[in-house]
Design a protein around this motif. Structure first.
Motif, PDB file in Angstrom:
ATOM      1  N   UNK A 250      32.611  41.500  40.614  1.00  0.00           N
ATOM      2  CA  UNK A 250      33.820  40.669  40.668  1.00  0.00           C
ATOM      3  C   UNK A 250      34.173  40.254  42.082  1.00  0.00           C
ATOM      4  N   UNK A 251      33.936  41.106  43.068  1.00  0.00           N
ATOM      5  CA  UNK A 251      34.255  40.734  44.452  1.00  0.00           C
ATOM      6  C   UNK A 251      33.228  39.766  45.015  1.00  0.00           C
ATOM      7  N   UNK A 252      31.951  40.041  44.746  1.00  0.00           N
ATOM      8  CA  UNK A 252      30.891  39.151  45.213  1.00  0.00           C
ATOM      9  C   UNK A 252      31.026  37.759  44.607  1.00  0.00           C
ATOM     10  N   UNK A 253      31.593  37.674  43.396  1.00  0.00           N
ATOM     11  CA  UNK A 253      31.763  36.376  42.735  1.00  0.00           C
ATOM     12  C   UNK A 253      32.701  35.447  43.502  1.00  0.00           C
ATOM     13  N   UNK A 260      28.178  30.881  42.528  1.00  0.00           N
ATOM     14  CA  UNK A 260      27.098  30.154  41.854  1.00  0.00           C
ATOM     15  C   UNK A 260      26.367  31.045  40.859  1.00  0.00           C
ATOM     16  N   UNK A 261      26.024  32.254  41.313  1.00  0.00           N
ATOM     17  CA  UNK A 261      25.288  33.165  40.441  1.00  0.00           C
ATOM     18  C   UNK A 261      26.127  33.581  39.239  1.00  0.00           C
ATOM     19  N   UNK A 262      27.412  33.803  39.445  1.00  0.00           N
ATOM     20  CA  UNK A 262      28.298  34.227  38.357  1.00  0.00           C
ATOM     21  C   UNK A 262      28.407  33.150  37.288  1.00  0.00           C
ATOM     22  N   UNK A 432      43.646  43.244  53.740  1.00  0.00           N
ATOM     23  CA  UNK A 432      42.621  42.994  54.745  1.00  0.00           C
ATOM     24  C   UNK A 432      41.204  42.978  54.230  1.00  0.00           C
ATOM     25  N   UNK A 433      41.004  43.118  52.909  1.00  0.00           N
ATOM     26  CA  UNK A 433      39.663  43.116  52.322  1.00  0.00           C
ATOM     27  C   UNK A 433      39.409  41.818  51.572  1.00  0.00           C
ATOM     28  N   UNK A 434      38.149  41.390  51.554  1.00  0.00           N
ATOM     29  CA  UNK A 434      37.757  40.230  50.759  1.00  0.00           C
ATOM     30  C   UNK A 434      37.454  40.716  49.332  1.00  0.00           C
ATOM     31  N   UNK A 435      38.451  40.596  48.481  1.00  0.00           N
ATOM     32  CA  UNK A 435      38.310  41.137  47.132  1.00  0.00           C
ATOM     33  C   UNK A 435      38.862  40.157  46.113  1.00  0.00           C
ATOM     34  N   UNK A 436      38.327  40.239  44.918  1.00  0.00           N
ATOM     35  CA  UNK A 436      38.825  39.409  43.818  1.00  0.00           C
ATOM     36  C   UNK A 436      40.189  39.914  43.375  1.00  0.00           C
TER      37      UNK A 436
END
Length: 473
Positions: A250-253, A260-262, A432-436
């Motif tokens: 979910x975060x990588x998406x 794109x991959x998701x 501060x995190x890159x998260x969904x």
């Protein structure tokens, strides 16, 4: 055993069960006057309303027999067949050649213009004409192929002992029909199978235990992002597909590459599978997520609530639900917080407890765990009971809790002090995190599932069993 039904001229459309499971006799209204007669030989809407399956015929064949006594069969074919007569009359004999307890069961009936019969895949079909100029008509739901699997039985087989009105010695038969084997030498017609896509994931491994006779496809064999792998499957061997494959990072998406991959896996690839299932009349079982909702409010979400996904992953799962809903025979299991055989939250908390690490865990996301063994059992239940097709929420039963509550349970159940777990808000945890974005309200109502007769295990019980199994492993 043999069962013969007389065929009176009916005044209304009716369906009668036979001694062979799934095979039904249909009485057809025939309207006549001084010019001849008229009938609705196949009327999908009316016949489905009476219980005939929507078997999707694709080909209409006519076998004309100019002499009384022409005898054909016994042939079991890999498609369903709807048989009727346009002119003349036949004596029909059907033998169940499918693998199972009804193997060898016989049903016979006289068929004229006022009667039809639905013959399921794998039931041997044969007939003898009782009048000259008899036209035998049948619809089938697959195209003939020389590579298809066929099963045959000799018309003179002593075990089924069909009582032909015209002795076979006086009938017209083909050389091929004369050479067919006796029942003792017939290999039963294999049933259609279930294909599981994503067999190597947490849920896929649980389905392996619940459905050991299914076919399991890993990513090398069936990859929804690669159309050629779908083209290589012989779909006529199956009646059900369980899609346990998905992009779940979910975060990588939320990244350019991940987005794109998701979408490629969860939407574009799934659309290809949905088309395959429509074209081949397959039942599609698909797994969705609580991420299709925005997590607002406090009430448990029902299957009919409006979707409002927050992030890319949730958007692809919502799009996937819309795609799967276009497949006539589909079950969508909308789950949350899935735990199975593999890396997951419960295993992480257990490891932290054992290593003396005191975690901070979010305490404002509320829902229930869904254990893969129970999801697999729910899938088996839906495929067995066959309730109304559609979406079914699925989690384990019990109180709605937070991730922090579950972490404390894991600590306590593994013999550690639950006070070592500190609750923290989602906003604080991901600062501060890159998260969904995560839905705070992951509560899913289970009333519709319970209405089918299935109630999952209590989540606390399932968690305790899961941890005990992990400790023994």
């Amino acid at each position: 055993m043999s069962d013969t039904v007389d065929s009176p001229r009916p005044k209304q459309l009716t369906i009668r069960e036979t001694s062979i499971p799934g095979m039904v006799l249909i009485d057809l209204p025939v309207h006549g006057d001084n010019r001849g007669w008229f009938k609705e030989n196949w009327q999908r809407e009316k016949m489905m309303a009476l219980g005939l399956p929507d078997f999707g015929p694709v080909q209409n064949n006519i076998s004309f027999n100019d002499k009384r006594g022409a005898t054909r069969g016994i042939h079991a074919e890999p498609w369903d067949k709807y048989v009727s007569v346009a002119t003349g009359r036949i004596f029909g004999a059907w033998v169940d050649l499918r693998e199972g307890p009804s193997f060898g069961t016989v049903f016979t009936s006289e068929i004229g213009p006022d009667t039809a019969i639905f013959v399921p895949r794998g039931v041997g079909n044969s007939y003898q004409t009782l009048e000259d100029d008899t036209a035998y008509v049948y619809l089938v739901n697959d195209h003939w192929s020389p590579n298809a699997a066929y099963t045959f039985l000799n018309l003179e087989d002593e075990t089924v002992a069909i009582e032909w009105p015209i002795p076979l010695a006086e009938s017209e038969r083909s050389v091929k029909d004369l050479a067919h084997p006796r029942l003792a030498d017939v290999s039963p017609f294999a049933p259609l199978r279930t294909l599981v896509i994503g067999a190597d994931g947490q849920l896929g491994r649980a389905i392996r235990k619940a459905l050991p006779d299914a076919d399991f496809a890993n990513r090398l064999r069936v990859d929804l992002t690669k159309p050629e792998t779908l083209d290589a499957v012989r779909w006529s061997d199956y009646d059900t597909v369980i899609n346990a494959a998905a992009y779940t990072a979910v975060d990588e998406a939320e990244t350019v590459e991940g987005r794109t991959a998701c979408w490629d896996s969860n939407v574009t690839g799934l659309s290809r599978l949905a088309v395959v299932c429509c074209d081949n009349r397959l039942t599609l079982v698909h797994i969705s997520s609580d991420y299709v909702f925005d997590g607002s409010g406090y009430a448990p979400r029902t299957e009919t609530d409006a979707l409002a996904p927050l992030g890319v992953y949730g958007q692809t799962k919502a799009a996937g639900e819309a795609l799967v809903s276009q497949v006539p025979r589909h079950f969508v299991l909308r789950t949350s917080w899935v735990i199975g055989d593999g890396d997951n939250f419960v295993r992480t908390m257990s490891s932290l407890a054992r290593r003396g690490i005191d975690p901070s865990v979010v305490d404002d996301q509320i829902g229930r765990l869904s254990f893969t063994d129970d999801i697999a059992a729910g899938i088996v239940h839906l495929l067995t009971v066959r309730p109304q097709y559609g979406i079914y929420n699925f989690t384990n039963e019990g109180p709605q809790v937070s991730w922090a509550d579950i972490a404390k349970q894991v600590f306590e159940m593994t013999g550690h002090d639950p006070s070592r777990v500190t609750g923290i808000s989602t906003a604080e945890y991901f600062a501060g995190k890159n998260a969904a974005p995560r839905p705070l309200n992951s509560r899913l109502a289970l009333g519709k599932l319970a209405g089918t007769g299935f109630v999952p295990r209590d989540a606390d019980e399932a968690l305790r069993d899961y941890l005990q199994d992990a400790q023994r492993a």
